[in-house]
Design a protein around this motif. Sequence first.
Motif, PDB file in Angstrom:
ATOM      1  N   VAL A 258       0.879  -1.166   0.000  1.00  0.00           N
ATOM      2  CA  VAL A 258       0.000   0.000   0.000  1.00  0.00           C
ATOM      3  C   VAL A 258       0.915   1.214   0.000  1.00  0.00           C
ATOM      4  CG1 VAL A 258      -1.780   1.267   1.269  1.00  0.00           C
ATOM      5  CG2 VAL A 258      -1.780  -1.231   1.277  1.00  0.00           C
ATOM      6  N   HIS A 259       1.000   1.870  -1.152  1.00  0.00           N
ATOM      7  CA  HIS A 259       1.867   3.041  -1.254  1.00  0.00           C
ATOM      8  C   HIS A 259       0.989   4.281  -1.238  1.00  0.00           C
ATOM      9  CE1 HIS A 259       5.758   1.195  -1.840  1.00  0.00           C
ATOM     10  NE2 HIS A 259       5.285   0.396  -2.769  1.00  0.00           N
ATOM     11  N   PHE A 260       0.909   4.938  -0.090  1.00  0.00           N
ATOM     12  CA  PHE A 260       0.075   6.136   0.016  1.00  0.00           C
ATOM     13  C   PHE A 260       0.494   7.179  -1.007  1.00  0.00           C
ATOM     14  CE2 PHE A 260      -0.441   5.179   4.800  1.00  0.00           C
ATOM     15  CZ  PHE A 260      -1.461   4.302   4.534  1.00  0.00           C
ATOM     16  N   SER A 261       1.804   7.339  -1.197  1.00  0.00           N
ATOM     17  CA  SER A 261       2.253   8.419  -2.076  1.00  0.00           C
ATOM     18  C   SER A 261       1.861   8.137  -3.527  1.00  0.00           C
ATOM     19  CB  SER A 261       3.754   8.645  -1.944  1.00  0.00           C
ATOM     20  OG  SER A 261       4.468   7.523  -2.381  1.00  0.00           O
ATOM     21  N   ASP A 262       1.861   6.858  -3.922  1.00  0.00           N
ATOM     22  CA  ASP A 262       1.422   6.543  -5.289  1.00  0.00           C
ATOM     23  C   ASP A 262      -0.030   6.973  -5.486  1.00  0.00           C
ATOM     24  OD1 ASP A 262       3.878   5.393  -5.435  1.00  0.00           O
ATOM     25  OD2 ASP A 262       3.199   3.426  -6.096  1.00  0.00           O
ATOM     26  N   SER A 263      -0.817   6.757  -4.445  1.00  0.00           N
ATOM     27  CA  SER A 263      -2.223   7.109  -4.521  1.00  0.00           C
ATOM     28  C   SER A 263      -2.397   8.628  -4.588  1.00  0.00           C
ATOM     29  CB  SER A 263      -2.930   6.518  -3.289  1.00  0.00           C
ATOM     30  OG  SER A 263      -4.252   6.950  -3.210  1.00  0.00           O
ATOM     31  N   LEU A 264      -1.663   9.347  -3.740  1.00  0.00           N
ATOM     32  CA  LEU A 264      -1.791  10.813  -3.748  1.00  0.00           C
ATOM     33  C   LEU A 264      -1.277  11.404  -5.058  1.00  0.00           C
ATOM     34  CD1 LEU A 264      -2.622  13.420  -2.354  1.00  0.00           C
ATOM     35  CD2 LEU A 264      -0.393  13.482  -1.230  1.00  0.00           C
ATOM     36  N   LEU A 265      -0.200  10.825  -5.595  1.00  0.00           N
ATOM     37  CA  LEU A 265       0.326  11.346  -6.859  1.00  0.00           C
ATOM     38  C   LEU A 265      -0.619  11.053  -8.022  1.00  0.00           C
ATOM     39  CD1 LEU A 265       4.175  10.707  -6.545  1.00  0.00           C
ATOM     40  CD2 LEU A 265       2.924  12.856  -6.337  1.00  0.00           C
ATOM     41  N   ALA A 266      -1.299   9.917  -7.969  1.00  0.00           N
ATOM     42  CA  ALA A 266      -2.302   9.632  -9.006  1.00  0.00           C
ATOM     43  C   ALA A 266      -3.424  10.660  -8.925  1.00  0.00           C
ATOM     44  CB  ALA A 266      -2.848   8.213  -8.840  1.00  0.00           C
ATOM     45  N   LEU A 267      -3.810  11.014  -7.702  1.00  0.00           N
ATOM     46  CA  LEU A 267      -4.830  12.046  -7.515  1.00  0.00           C
ATOM     47  C   LEU A 267      -4.328  13.391  -8.034  1.00  0.00           C
ATOM     48  CD1 LEU A 267      -7.583  12.917  -6.351  1.00  0.00           C
ATOM     49  CD2 LEU A 267      -6.473  13.214  -4.131  1.00  0.00           C
ATOM     50  N   SER A 268      -3.090  13.699  -7.716  1.00  0.00           N
ATOM     51  CA  SER A 268      -2.464  14.941  -8.191  1.00  0.00           C
ATOM     52  C   SER A 268      -2.492  15.004  -9.716  1.00  0.00           C
ATOM     53  CB  SER A 268      -1.022  14.981  -7.667  1.00  0.00           C
ATOM     54  OG  SER A 268      -0.320  16.078  -8.167  1.00  0.00           O
ATOM     55  N   TYR A 269      -2.161  13.879 -10.346  1.00  0.00           N
ATOM     56  CA  TYR A 269      -2.196  13.803 -11.812  1.00  0.00           C
ATOM     57  C   TYR A 269      -3.610  14.057 -12.339  1.00  0.00           C
ATOM     58  CZ  TYR A 269      -2.158  11.783 -16.493  1.00  0.00           C
ATOM     59  OH  TYR A 269      -2.305  11.586 -17.842  1.00  0.00           O
ATOM     60  N   MET A 270      -4.589  13.400 -11.713  1.00  0.00           N
ATOM     61  CA  MET A 270      -5.970  13.546 -12.194  1.00  0.00           C
ATOM     62  C   MET A 270      -6.448  14.987 -12.038  1.00  0.00           C
ATOM     63  SD  MET A 270      -7.805   9.952 -11.075  1.00  0.00           S
ATOM     64  CE  MET A 270      -7.250   9.849  -9.378  1.00  0.00           C
ATOM     65  N   ILE A 271      -6.048  15.632 -10.946  1.00  0.00           N
ATOM     66  CA  ILE A 271      -6.426  17.036 -10.740  1.00  0.00           C
ATOM     67  C   ILE A 271      -5.796  17.914 -11.817  1.00  0.00           C
ATOM     68  CG2 ILE A 271      -6.101  19.027  -9.205  1.00  0.00           C
ATOM     69  CD1 ILE A 271      -6.422  17.091  -6.851  1.00  0.00           C
ATOM     70  N   SER A 272      -4.533  17.662 -12.115  1.00  0.00           N
ATOM     71  CA  SER A 272      -3.853  18.451 -13.157  1.00  0.00           C
ATOM     72  C   SER A 272      -4.548  18.272 -14.505  1.00  0.00           C
ATOM     73  CB  SER A 272      -2.385  18.032 -13.279  1.00  0.00           C
ATOM     74  OG  SER A 272      -1.721  18.249 -12.062  1.00  0.00           O
ATOM     75  N   GLN A 273      -4.933  17.038 -14.813  1.00  0.00           N
ATOM     76  CA  GLN A 273      -5.619  16.763 -16.079  1.00  0.00           C
ATOM     77  C   GLN A 273      -6.961  17.494 -16.137  1.00  0.00           C
ATOM     78  OE1 GLN A 273      -2.740  15.430 -17.650  1.00  0.00           O
ATOM     79  NE2 GLN A 273      -4.433  14.704 -18.870  1.00  0.00           N
ATOM     80  N   GLN A 274      -7.654  17.449 -14.996  1.00  0.00           N
ATOM     81  CA  GLN A 274      -8.959  18.100 -14.883  1.00  0.00           C
ATOM     82  C   GLN A 274      -8.808  19.606 -15.109  1.00  0.00           C
ATOM     83  OE1 GLN A 274     -11.750  16.316 -13.957  1.00  0.00           O
ATOM     84  NE2 GLN A 274     -13.117  18.079 -13.967  1.00  0.00           N
ATOM     85  N   GLU A 275      -7.768  20.184 -14.520  1.00  0.00           N
ATOM     86  CA  GLU A 275      -7.540  21.626 -14.683  1.00  0.00           C
ATOM     87  C   GLU A 275      -7.229  21.970 -16.128  1.00  0.00           C
ATOM     88  OE1 GLU A 275      -4.482  22.197 -11.764  1.00  0.00           O
ATOM     89  OE2 GLU A 275      -5.924  22.736 -10.190  1.00  0.00           O
ATOM     90  N   LYS A 276      -6.424  21.119 -16.748  1.00  0.00           N
ATOM     91  CA  LYS A 276      -6.095  21.343 -18.158  1.00  0.00           C
ATOM     92  C   LYS A 276      -7.353  21.288 -19.013  1.00  0.00           C
ATOM     93  CE  LYS A 276      -2.758  18.853 -20.044  1.00  0.00           C
ATOM     94  NZ  LYS A 276      -1.734  17.782 -20.077  1.00  0.00           N
ATOM     95  N   ALA A 277      -8.215  20.307 -18.723  1.00  0.00           N
ATOM     96  CA  ALA A 277      -9.454  20.144 -19.499  1.00  0.00           C
ATOM     97  C   ALA A 277     -10.365  21.355 -19.316  1.00  0.00           C
ATOM     98  CB  ALA A 277     -10.164  18.868 -19.061  1.00  0.00           C
ATOM     99  N   GLU A 278     -10.387  21.903 -18.087  1.00  0.00           N
ATOM    100  CA  GLU A 278     -11.245  23.063 -17.829  1.00  0.00           C
ATOM    101  C   GLU A 278     -10.718  24.317 -18.520  1.00  0.00           C
ATOM    102  OE1 GLU A 278     -11.608  23.131 -13.579  1.00  0.00           O
ATOM    103  OE2 GLU A 278     -12.962  21.404 -13.614  1.00  0.00           O
ATOM    104  N   LYS A 279      -9.369  24.408 -18.580  1.00  0.00           N
ATOM    105  CA  LYS A 279      -8.783  25.580 -19.234  1.00  0.00           C
ATOM    106  C   LYS A 279      -8.964  25.542 -20.737  1.00  0.00           C
ATOM    107  CE  LYS A 279      -5.341  26.680 -15.800  1.00  0.00           C
ATOM    108  NZ  LYS A 279      -4.091  26.088 -15.357  1.00  0.00           N
TER     109      LYS A 279
END
Lengths: 223, 223
Positions: B195-216
């Motif tokens: 269970v790698h917490f940081s892998d999970s948080l970084l995947a979330l970070s990636y998804m947020i960045s993608q979401q922001e790009k899509a909104e822009k």
Amino acid sequence: MKRNAKVSTAVIRRLPRYYRQLSELQEAGVVRISSSALGKSMGLTASQIRQDLFCFGGFGQQGYGYKVDSLKGEIGEILGINQGHTLVVLGAGNLGRALIKNFKFSSNGFQLLAAFDVDPKVVGTQIAGVPVYHMDRLEELLAVHRVDVGLLTVPMAAAQEAGDRLAAAGVKGLWNFTNYELNIPQDSGVVVESVHFSDSLLALSYMISQQEKAEKAPEEEPQ
Amino acid sequence: MKRNAKVSTAVIRRLPRYYRQLSELQEAGVVRISSSALGKSMGLTASQIRQDLFCFGGFGQQGYGYKVDSLKGEIGEILGINQGHTLVVLGAGNLGRALIKNFKFSSNGFQLLAAFDVDPKVVGTQIAGVPVYHMDRLEELLAVHRVDVGLLTVPMAAAQEAGDRLAAAGVKGLWNFTNYELNIPQDSGVVVESVHFSDSLLALSYMISQQEKAEKAPEEEPQ
């Protein structure tokens, strides 16, 4: 940098692992690494590594390998590590406290701003320097500070309401440790990432059962 | 029951989610559910559900749906929930304590036998009724009690040695929370689930960045 718009979930899930591995290599003083050596250290084939990284524009040079620091930097950029993300924790119970005390938020590009709870014994205190506010003040504080992610370590029964309040207050992501399947509308623009401990333990349980079956009947399952 | 020997990792990863969802349905008093309703509650299509469950012999009946309790029972069987698995925790720090206190080991078919630590302040105490022994006694106690899984919540620097000792003492699986990539030989027969917490948080970070790009740039990425 060219980036392929369609990236599979499996590749996205591997990116943080690359980042972690490259961080370790960097700390160990490794300057350059071949795709086969990087693959070996991660249990992947060299061609899988090359394919994965190609999805994001391809960073390697034929016969030269990858420069550890620049590859780490590029993957970090893709993962949004330099976006200055901020985070609050909802639920300062055992798990919340453990994460606040031990998890390296800043190594993952996150600044932990505050925690929220309802227990009068913890409200008003600090955990590892992080102030704990009453849940009643959530909207008030999120109106003043931009918060990107809410980490949920509230009890399961409080999960949905906490998630709804965070979403309404404008967070972009929920990091959900409650073992509750949050129902957040897809068009809300809020991304949910759940850490389900039991899913992980049950997957391990399954693998152990398979292993035992293979050991009992090696002639049937040669691998 | 017929079971397909080749089951993809993605299906295996979904099985615990089915089990969790079916448990919730059962608690809510649902007796029977269609594949489309089950799919909707899990964000999957009906055909994906039918395909997944077909891998394990197929339990549904055309036009009738699935009986919640028997499907849950069968999936639980596949996951090895009734195998009487046992578990010890190595590392009774913040995270170890949080898991011992809050995680429902028994709901996942695991009996938590003991915890081990080196801190004299916790050795000899009990956490939620679970005795904490000194790490020096690990081999001695594992020689007497069959232990299937070792849960690792030791500091990162102690992870490999703890994993090696557990493997040598005969555990079948390691549940690794140390954020350290354990190196356990594949032919040892010991399965590692991390269970790698940081892998999970970084995947979330990636998804947020993608979401922001899509909104822009909604015109570029219509979805």
